[in-house]
Enzyme design. Structure first.
Site, PDB file in Angstrom:
ATOM      1  N   ASP A 146       0.874  -1.175   0.000  1.00  0.00           N
ATOM      2  CA  ASP A 146       0.000   0.000   0.000  1.00  0.00           C
ATOM      3  C   ASP A 146       0.908   1.221   0.000  1.00  0.00           C
ATOM      4  O   ASP A 146       1.502   1.581   1.018  1.00  0.00           O
ATOM      5  CB  ASP A 146      -0.898  -0.006   1.232  1.00  0.00           C
ATOM      6  N   TYR A 158      -5.410  16.296  -8.424  1.00  0.00           N
ATOM      7  CA  TYR A 158      -4.644  15.464  -9.352  1.00  0.00           C
ATOM      8  C   TYR A 158      -3.729  16.320 -10.225  1.00  0.00           C
ATOM      9  O   TYR A 158      -2.541  16.015 -10.389  1.00  0.00           O
ATOM     10  CB  TYR A 158      -5.606  14.652 -10.212  1.00  0.00           C
ATOM     11  N   LYS A 195       0.467  16.294 -10.024  1.00  0.00           N
ATOM     12  CA  LYS A 195       1.211  15.899 -11.221  1.00  0.00           C
ATOM     13  C   LYS A 195       2.163  17.017 -11.657  1.00  0.00           C
ATOM     14  O   LYS A 195       3.240  16.747 -12.206  1.00  0.00           O
ATOM     15  CB  LYS A 195       0.251  15.522 -12.343  1.00  0.00           C
ATOM     16  N   ILE A 246      -5.388   7.704 -21.249  1.00  0.00           N
ATOM     17  CA  ILE A 246      -5.097   6.332 -21.662  1.00  0.00           C
ATOM     18  C   ILE A 246      -6.295   5.440 -21.352  1.00  0.00           C
ATOM     19  O   ILE A 246      -6.852   5.494 -20.256  1.00  0.00           O
ATOM     20  CB  ILE A 246      -3.848   5.798 -20.930  1.00  0.00           C
TER      21      ILE A 246
END
Length: 250
Positions: free
Chosen positions: A64, A152, A156, A185
């Site tokens: 994890d 997010y 990034k 993707i």
């Protein structure tokens, strides 16, 4: 050009499916021994069997990556199983999408801190090997503002910046550090396959934004990853390579 990773020991985090799995298999196809980790045992075992079928050493362990105490033991176990570490691919993402405590915690714990912690744990093994390579998987989300996935996008962007800092810090140790910023993707069981049916309006809007006319495939990221990890990219460090079918051009 033939990518050659024979004799190299590669660790790929978050590698039971999608981009991580494809990178692990691409490295195995190039001759590397590969260790993979993720949280799901069944998918991990399947990926490990696919790696071993390439005729190389395979190692898999549950980890994890949000647990800061789990990462160093996994890296040490991978090094023991493979006989060292030459290459680390930090692929895992918490996919913290919502602008709330949970979204930020997932993003920071996994996308940022797991990258930091896995790198710190792997670097001594790379030093012992005389050098190596780290590849961080970022996203084109890191290049732009996002009202839909603010945490997010922010983390990034942090990965892109940290890649440059790592490259500067680790050059004296002969460790190259690069990143890939994939576009969107699609693969079986992945987020965008699910969005195709649950939110076709969003899916089709994304599709229209990509000049190449389709979403990407994990294998298309993996090919670039294998190149950046190989000696063919020996003079490439501190770079983030966008692989998105022209999506950012729009």
């Amino acid at each position: 050009m033939q990518i050659d990773l024979k004799g190299k020991r590669v660790v790929v985090t978050g590698a039971s499916k999608g981009i991580g799995r494809s990178i692990a298999l691409a490295c195995a196809d190039a001759g590397a021994a590969v260790s993979v980790c993720a949280r799901g045992r069944a998918a991990l075992d399947k990926t490990a069997a696919e790696i071993a079928a390439r005729g190389v050493e395979a190692h898999a362990a549950e980890c994890d990556l949000a647990d800061k105490h789990a990462i160093a033991p996994y890296i040490a176990a991978a090094a023991d199983a493979l006989g060292g570490i030459d290459i680390l691919v930090n692929n895992a993402s918490g996919f913290g999408l919502a602008d709330d405590e949970t979204g930020w915690a997932k993003s920071l714990d996994i996308d940022v801190m797991a990258t930091v912690r896995a790198s710190h744990a792997a670097i001594p093994f790379m030093e012992k090997a005389g050098g190596g390579a780290i590849l961080n998987i970022s996203s084109i989300a890191g290049y732009a503002a996002s009202a839909r996935t603010a945490p997010y996008a922010a983390v990034k962007a942090a990965v892109i910046n940290y890649t440059m800092s790592q490259a500067l810090m680790l050059a004296p140790k002969k460790i190259r550090v690069n990143a890939i910023a994939p576009g969107f993707i699609e693969f079986p069981g992945g987020m965008w396959e699910e969005r195709k049916t649950s939110n076709p309006q969003l899916y089709n809007a994304i599709l229209r934004s990509i000049p190449w006319g389709r979403l990407g495939r994990p294998e298309e990221i993996a090919t670039v990853a294998a190149f950046l990890c190989s000696g063919a990219a020996s003079w490439v460090t501190g770079q983030t390579l966008t692989v998105d079918g022209g999506q950012m051009l729009g």
